[in-house]
Design an enzyme around this catalytic site. Structure first.
Site, PDB file in Angstrom:
ATOM      1  CB  THR A   1      -0.896   0.033   1.259  1.00 13.58           C
ATOM      2  OG1 THR A   1      -1.712  -1.135   1.268  1.00 13.58           O
ATOM      3  CG2 THR A   1      -1.785   1.264   1.282  1.00 13.58           C
TER       4      THR A   1
ATOM      5  CB  CYS B   1       5.134  10.420  -5.249  1.00 15.79           C
ATOM      6  SG  CYS B   1       5.994  11.390  -4.014  1.00 15.79           S
TER       7      CYS B   1
ATOM      8  CG  HIS C   1       5.996   6.270  -3.147  1.00 11.99           C
ATOM      9  ND1 HIS C   1       4.984   6.232  -2.221  1.00 11.99           N
ATOM     10  CD2 HIS C   1       6.160   7.576  -3.455  1.00 11.99           C
ATOM     11  CE1 HIS C   1       4.556   7.469  -1.993  1.00 11.99           C
ATOM     12  NE2 HIS C   1       5.277   8.292  -2.733  1.00 11.99           N
TER      13      HIS C   1
END
Length: 160
Positions: free
Chosen positions: A29, A35, A52
């Protein structure tokens, strides 16, 4: 009594500037603004991961960390291949890159540059992008299952 299906899946929260890969079933998650997160999944054997990243390019100064897109993309592919995935079986799903400051007058906001880097790299690697939700003015919550490749997406509310 047996536990309901899906209750024992490992969970991992992915912070900005990080990468997580798993050969077994895991729910990764993350929460995105400008981003970008790229999910890679081996559609034949399962297993995959997510990065990420916050900024598109590492300028060569300081540490080459996955907070930079060019580093995060290389690390994600390297780690996914290290768990046994085959490049020809990989598919990608790409999310994020919002311009959360709707009044921003920047000629090329960070989100757009992050999107461009991710999509260009995947095209160069000849990895199909099976799904994406990019740009706009809202944040996103992304949950990826590394075994099934299913990605759940939640979108924030636009700022007024």
């Amino acid at each position: 009594m047996a536990e309901p299906a899906g209750t024992n899946i490992r969970k991992h929260f992915l912070f900005p500037g990080a990468t997580h890969v798993d050969a077994d079933e895991c729910e990764i998650t993350t929460v995105l603004g400008s981003c970008v997160a790229v999910c890679l999944w081996d559609q034949v054997h399962g297993g995959g991961g997510m990065n990420h990243f916050m900024l598109p390019l590492w300028n060569g100064e300081g540490l080459a960390t996955p907070k930079y897109g060019n580093i995060a993309m290389e690390r994600l592919l390297e780690h996914v291949l290290a768990i046994g995935a085959r490049k020809q079986h990989l598919v990608a799903k790409v999310f994020g890159g919002a311009n959360l400051l709707a009044t921003s007058s920047a000629a090329c906001p960070i989100g757009a540059r992050n999107i461009e880097l991710a999509m260009t790299q995947l095209e160069e690697w000849r990895i199909t992008v099976a799904a994406s939700d990019l740009g706009g003015h809202v944040g996103r919550k992304v949950i990826m299952n590394t075994m099934t490749g299913v990605v759940l997406l939640g979108r924030g509310r636009p700022q007024k």
